[in-house]
Design a protein around this motif. Sequence first.
Motif, mmCIF file in Angstrom:
data_model
loop_
_atom_site.group_PDB
_atom_site.id
_atom_site.type_symbol
_atom_site.label_atom_id
_atom_site.label_comp_id
_atom_site.label_asym_id
_atom_site.label_seq_id
_atom_site.Cartn_x
_atom_site.Cartn_y
_atom_site.Cartn_z
ATOM 1 N N ARG A 17 1.711 7.174 -1.287
ATOM 2 C CA ARG A 17 2.834 8.030 -1.701
ATOM 3 C C ARG A 17 3.430 7.551 -3.014
ATOM 4 O O ARG A 17 3.750 8.357 -3.891
ATOM 5 C CB ARG A 17 3.889 8.067 -0.599
ATOM 6 C CG ARG A 17 3.443 8.882 0.609
ATOM 7 C CD ARG A 17 4.591 9.124 1.579
ATOM 8 N NE ARG A 17 5.068 7.904 2.214
ATOM 9 C CZ ARG A 17 4.610 7.408 3.356
ATOM 10 N NH1 ARG A 17 3.648 8.034 4.001
ATOM 11 N NH2 ARG A 17 5.101 6.309 3.872
ATOM 12 N N ILE A 18 3.562 6.240 -3.188
ATOM 13 C CA ILE A 18 4.107 5.706 -4.450
ATOM 14 C C ILE A 18 3.137 5.983 -5.590
ATOM 15 O O ILE A 18 3.546 6.406 -6.669
ATOM 16 C CB ILE A 18 4.392 4.194 -4.317
ATOM 17 C CG1 ILE A 18 5.505 3.948 -3.303
ATOM 18 C CG2 ILE A 18 4.780 3.612 -5.670
ATOM 19 C CD1 ILE A 18 5.702 2.487 -2.950
ATOM 20 N N ARG A 19 1.844 5.774 -5.355
ATOM 21 C CA ARG A 19 0.831 6.030 -6.375
ATOM 22 C C ARG A 19 0.868 7.497 -6.821
ATOM 23 O O ARG A 19 0.838 7.802 -8.015
ATOM 24 C CB ARG A 19 -0.556 5.675 -5.825
ATOM 25 C CG ARG A 19 -1.647 5.762 -6.865
ATOM 26 C CD ARG A 19 -3.017 5.425 -6.307
ATOM 27 N NE ARG A 19 -3.436 6.479 -5.406
ATOM 28 C CZ ARG A 19 -3.748 6.314 -4.124
ATOM 29 N NH1 ARG A 19 -3.695 5.122 -3.581
ATOM 30 N NH2 ARG A 19 -4.121 7.320 -3.382
ATOM 31 N N SER A 21 3.428 9.617 -6.585
ATOM 32 C CA SER A 21 4.679 9.924 -7.284
ATOM 33 C C SER A 21 4.705 9.327 -8.694
ATOM 34 O O SER A 21 5.313 9.900 -9.600
ATOM 35 C CB SER A 21 5.889 9.454 -6.485
ATOM 36 O OG SER A 21 5.933 8.053 -6.418
ATOM 37 N N LEU A 22 4.023 8.200 -8.922
ATOM 38 C CA LEU A 22 3.950 7.598 -10.256
ATOM 39 C C LEU A 22 2.874 8.242 -11.131
ATOM 40 O O LEU A 22 2.871 8.054 -12.345
ATOM 41 C CB LEU A 22 3.665 6.093 -10.150
ATOM 42 C CG LEU A 22 4.773 5.230 -9.562
ATOM 43 C CD1 LEU A 22 4.298 3.793 -9.414
ATOM 44 C CD2 LEU A 22 6.018 5.296 -10.419
#
Length: 99
Positions: A17-19, A21-22
Amino acid sequence: IAELTGQAGGAGGILGRIRTSLGVDVLRIETNEAGGTTTPDVAAGKYVTEDVYVGAKQGATPESGSAQVEVELTPNISIQSEVGQQGQSQVGVQFKWDY
């Protein structure tokens, strides 16, 4: 733990999820063993083409950041380079054979 170190399969989970969103293709937590101590590093990067990866890595200290480039010459051979903030650099050739 497997998810945070990139060993778990699939694109889900916290790092997935972080990957997403970035907007990066690679996001992983690594360990760096230097001077008898082990510290965490965070690496993130993107494939600018199918064969060229550009990334950055940041360790626990401000001066431990580096830029990384990997170029795949053939499906089995790639060249990897890394340049640190202090001017230190590393270049290597990697050979891999999937059987």
